[in-house]
Design a protein around this motif. Structure first.
Motif, PDB file in Angstrom:
ATOM      1  N   UNK A 274     -48.915 -58.470  -6.023  1.00 25.34           N
ATOM      2  CA  UNK A 274     -49.997 -59.085  -6.967  1.00 25.34           C
ATOM      3  C   UNK A 274     -51.144 -59.511  -6.004  1.00 25.34           C
ATOM      4  N   UNK A 275     -52.225 -60.017  -6.467  1.00 26.29           N
ATOM      5  CA  UNK A 275     -53.249 -60.236  -5.542  1.00 26.29           C
ATOM      6  C   UNK A 275     -52.945 -61.287  -4.459  1.00 26.29           C
ATOM      7  N   UNK A 276     -52.117 -62.124  -4.568  1.00 23.52           N
ATOM      8  CA  UNK A 276     -51.641 -63.022  -3.594  1.00 23.52           C
ATOM      9  C   UNK A 276     -50.317 -62.909  -3.035  1.00 23.52           C
ATOM     10  N   UNK A 277     -49.531 -61.795  -3.519  1.00 22.81           N
ATOM     11  CA  UNK A 277     -48.361 -61.550  -3.105  1.00 22.81           C
ATOM     12  C   UNK A 277     -48.020 -60.145  -2.566  1.00 22.81           C
ATOM     13  N   UNK A 278     -47.950 -59.749  -1.352  1.00 21.41           N
ATOM     14  CA  UNK A 278     -47.806 -58.309  -0.918  1.00 21.41           C
ATOM     15  C   UNK A 278     -46.269 -58.019  -0.412  1.00 21.41           C
ATOM     16  N   UNK A 279     -45.474 -58.782  -1.092  1.00 22.70           N
ATOM     17  CA  UNK A 279     -43.959 -58.187  -1.059  1.00 22.70           C
ATOM     18  C   UNK A 279     -43.416 -57.510  -2.066  1.00 22.70           C
ATOM     19  N   UNK A 280     -43.239 -56.366  -2.005  1.00 17.39           N
ATOM     20  CA  UNK A 280     -42.857 -55.695  -2.987  1.00 17.39           C
ATOM     21  C   UNK A 280     -41.538 -55.931  -3.597  1.00 17.39           C
ATOM     22  N   UNK A 281     -40.437 -56.217  -2.910  1.00 15.31           N
ATOM     23  CA  UNK A 281     -39.046 -56.442  -3.279  1.00 15.31           C
ATOM     24  C   UNK A 281     -38.615 -57.832  -2.879  1.00 15.31           C
ATOM     25  N   UNK A 282     -37.532 -58.238  -3.582  1.00 13.38           N
ATOM     26  CA  UNK A 282     -37.135 -59.651  -3.130  1.00 13.38           C
ATOM     27  C   UNK A 282     -35.600 -59.698  -3.332  1.00 13.38           C
ATOM     28  N   UNK A 283     -34.845 -58.446  -3.670  1.00 11.86           N
ATOM     29  CA  UNK A 283     -33.567 -58.432  -3.826  1.00 11.86           C
ATOM     30  C   UNK A 283     -32.718 -58.252  -2.488  1.00 11.86           C
ATOM     31  N   UNK A 284     -31.643 -59.217  -2.136  1.00 14.01           N
ATOM     32  CA  UNK A 284     -30.805 -58.948  -1.282  1.00 14.01           C
ATOM     33  C   UNK A 284     -29.359 -58.775  -1.523  1.00 14.01           C
ATOM     34  N   UNK A 285     -28.806 -57.815  -1.166  1.00 15.95           N
ATOM     35  CA  UNK A 285     -27.291 -57.350  -1.302  1.00 15.95           C
ATOM     36  C   UNK A 285     -26.456 -57.522  -0.068  1.00 15.95           C
ATOM     37  N   UNK A 286     -25.109 -57.976  -0.355  1.00 21.76           N
ATOM     38  CA  UNK A 286     -24.252 -58.056   0.838  1.00 21.76           C
ATOM     39  C   UNK A 286     -23.220 -56.777   0.963  1.00 21.76           C
ATOM     40  N   UNK A 287     -23.058 -56.489   2.045  1.00 20.06           N
ATOM     41  CA  UNK A 287     -21.865 -55.364   2.460  1.00 20.06           C
ATOM     42  C   UNK A 287     -21.024 -55.926   3.351  1.00 20.06           C
ATOM     43  N   UNK A 288     -19.992 -55.159   3.269  1.00 23.26           N
ATOM     44  CA  UNK A 288     -18.668 -55.839   4.169  1.00 23.26           C
ATOM     45  C   UNK A 288     -18.111 -54.365   4.993  1.00 23.26           C
ATOM     46  N   UNK A 289     -17.764 -54.439   6.289  1.00 20.18           N
ATOM     47  CA  UNK A 289     -17.056 -53.358   6.965  1.00 20.18           C
ATOM     48  C   UNK A 289     -15.704 -53.471   6.598  1.00 20.18           C
ATOM     49  N   UNK A 290     -15.137 -52.529   5.803  1.00 20.66           N
ATOM     50  CA  UNK A 290     -13.901 -52.750   5.362  1.00 20.66           C
ATOM     51  C   UNK A 290     -13.027 -51.233   5.600  1.00 20.66           C
ATOM     52  N   UNK A 291     -11.957 -51.243   6.275  1.00 19.69           N
ATOM     53  CA  UNK A 291     -11.073 -49.926   6.562  1.00 19.69           C
ATOM     54  C   UNK A 291     -12.315 -48.954   7.088  1.00 19.69           C
ATOM     55  N   UNK A 292     -12.935 -49.302   7.951  1.00 22.06           N
ATOM     56  CA  UNK A 292     -13.869 -48.408   9.025  1.00 22.06           C
ATOM     57  C   UNK A 292     -14.920 -48.155   8.268  1.00 22.06           C
ATOM     58  N   UNK A 293     -15.378 -48.663   7.101  1.00 15.64           N
ATOM     59  CA  UNK A 293     -16.678 -48.042   6.318  1.00 15.64           C
ATOM     60  C   UNK A 293     -17.440 -49.254   5.859  1.00 15.64           C
ATOM     61  N   UNK A 294     -18.788 -48.865   5.369  1.00 20.06           N
ATOM     62  CA  UNK A 294     -19.469 -50.105   4.568  1.00 20.06           C
ATOM     63  C   UNK A 294     -19.271 -49.944   3.332  1.00 20.06           C
ATOM     64  N   UNK A 295     -19.179 -50.990   2.801  1.00 20.87           N
ATOM     65  CA  UNK A 295     -18.682 -51.112   1.415  1.00 20.87           C
ATOM     66  C   UNK A 295     -19.666 -52.396   0.796  1.00 20.87           C
ATOM     67  N   UNK A 296     -19.804 -52.143  -0.389  1.00 20.93           N
ATOM     68  CA  UNK A 296     -20.626 -53.320  -1.074  1.00 20.93           C
ATOM     69  C   UNK A 296     -19.638 -54.501  -1.320  1.00 20.93           C
ATOM     70  N   UNK A 297     -19.977 -55.579  -0.965  1.00 20.62           N
ATOM     71  CA  UNK A 297     -19.245 -57.053  -1.090  1.00 20.62           C
ATOM     72  C   UNK A 297     -19.155 -57.521  -2.456  1.00 20.62           C
ATOM     73  N   UNK A 298     -18.115 -57.474  -3.160  1.00 22.98           N
ATOM     74  CA  UNK A 298     -18.197 -58.169  -4.347  1.00 22.98           C
ATOM     75  C   UNK A 298     -18.320 -59.703  -4.275  1.00 22.98           C
ATOM     76  N   UNK A 299     -19.142 -60.488  -4.986  1.00 21.33           N
ATOM     77  CA  UNK A 299     -19.339 -61.806  -4.859  1.00 21.33           C
ATOM     78  C   UNK A 299     -18.780 -62.533  -5.986  1.00 21.33           C
TER      79      UNK A 299
END
Length: 380
Positions: A355-380
């Motif tokens: 927007x004209x006064x908002x120059x940040x395109x995205x606001x989403x944040x996700x969590x991941x976890x290291x599990x069994x030696x790999x990166x996986x999405x963290x179920x909330x």
């Protein structure tokens, strides 16, 4: 008289040509510049962002460029040091005469070059940092793609405190603008929940001197430690903490840590570590942009493995080209105007909104976890 007129005409043409080149706009290409860490302890971050951008630019150039103009990215190594970032930025603006700056990696480096950027009125596009000073107060020439560090810290607090019920949260941070932004972010998030940090500790940028801070934090017996650092010192901190008995402590990092590099550095000690992310999971090919990203890496950057950092670089490059494609008359001011006029850009199942006064395109944040030696999405 004729000779004087000719000399005047040549002089005027020279001025016009100089201004034309200074904007980085040529008949067949557009020059853009990047200062980032291509060497040193944070090089995986700079190389990752650059790899993602290179892949998209190679793809778009193979398709004929943007409105017939190829995109040429000039990247300079700053080693994640502010002084070198300033030198690079001056070269990019004064000697290379780029159209804009894109994909700057880091908070301290961004903070150092921001006065140059604003004085020159050059767009500072898609920096790889969630620093608050690039968002508040509003800055016309700064275009952020990702969510902020404050938003990442809020997401971590939501998980640790609201969901897990933990009360004793500590913070380990890099002693500069980046680390202090993260420290302030988690403090604010905890204050909203009537909590205070149990302990804090810091280290100096581009070093692995973490032991004294670790020992100080351990005395507070925290349930979780939120970390605002890069992958090597954070990995060193976690490995050492596990060795000295902090087996049950939850270690959390924010996106700038460099998830893929952290996974490699930390080894088995990383099991259970949580990392907040500001881009979608790079292996979720149900999202059109993710599939496109994988295809581009395969075709144009076969030596680059998919990951969160290069995914963000790819998104940044694509958004830049989408904005550029809407310009009939290419100029820096028109580029900013296009962002504020169009407002919504669908990258392929992932949307950036401005927007004209908002120059940040995205606001989403996700969590991941290291599990069994790999990166996986963290179920909330």
């Amino acid at each position: 008289m004729v000779r004087a007129f000719c000399l005047c005409w040549i002089f005027m043409v020279g001025l016009v040509s100089a201004a034309f080149c200074q904007d980085g706009i040529k008949s067949d290409e557009i020059l853009i510049g990047q200062s980032c860490a291509l060497s040193g302890p944070a090089q995986a971050l700079g190389r990752g962002v650059k790899a993602g951008m290179d892949a998209y630019f190679a793809k778009i150039n193979a398709e004929g460029g943007v409105n017939g103009k190829k995109i040429r990215l000039i990247s300079k190594d700053d080693g994640y040091e502010p002084i070198q970032a300033i030198r690079n930025t001056r070269e990019l603006l004064d000697q290379d005469r780029v159209f804009l700056l894109i994909g700057e990696v880091g908070t301290p480096t961004s903070e150092a070059v921001l006065p140059l950027v604003e004085k020159a009125k050059v767009p500072f596009f898609g920096p790889f940092t969630g620093a608050e000073f690039l968002r508040n107060p509003f800055r016309k020439y700064v275009i952020n793609v990702r969510a902020s560090y404050y938003q990442e810290m809020e997401k971590l607090a939501e998980y640790l405190v609201d969901k897990k019920g933990l009360k004793k949260i500590a913070c380990f941070y890099q002693n500069d603008a980046y680390g202090l932004t993260g420290l302030n972010g988690i403090r604010l998030a905890l204050e909203k929940r009537s909590l205070q940090l149990a302990a804090t500790g810091s280290y100096e940028r581009n070093t692995l001197a973490v032991k004294s801070s670790l020992l100080a934090i351990r005395k507070a017996t925290p349930d979780a430690i939120v970390m605002t650092g890069t992958y090597q010192p954070c990995a060193e901190f976690i490995r050492t903490a596990r060795k000295i008995g902090m087996k049950e402590t939850i270690f959390c990092n924010i996106s700038f840590v460099g998830t893929d590099a952290l996974l490699k550095e930390v080894g088995d000690a990383g099991e259970g570590c949580i990392i907040s992310q500001v881009v979608s999971f790079p292996w979720d090919d149900s999202i059109a942009l993710v599939k496109e990203y994988h295809d581009a890496l395969k075709n144009y950057a076969p030596d680059s493995a998919p990951g969160f950092v290069s995914m963000e670089g790819y998104m940044t490059a694509k958004l830049f080209c989408m904005i550029l494609s809407g310009l009939k008359d290419i100029s820096r001011e028109n580029f900013i105007r296009e962002i504020e006029t169009v407002k919504t850009f669908d990258l392929g199942g992932i949307v950036a909104q401005f927007d004209t006064s908002d120059h940040q395109g995205m606001n989403s944040v996700f969590l991941t976890i290291i599990k069994d030696g790999a990166i996986k999405p963290l179920d909330l």
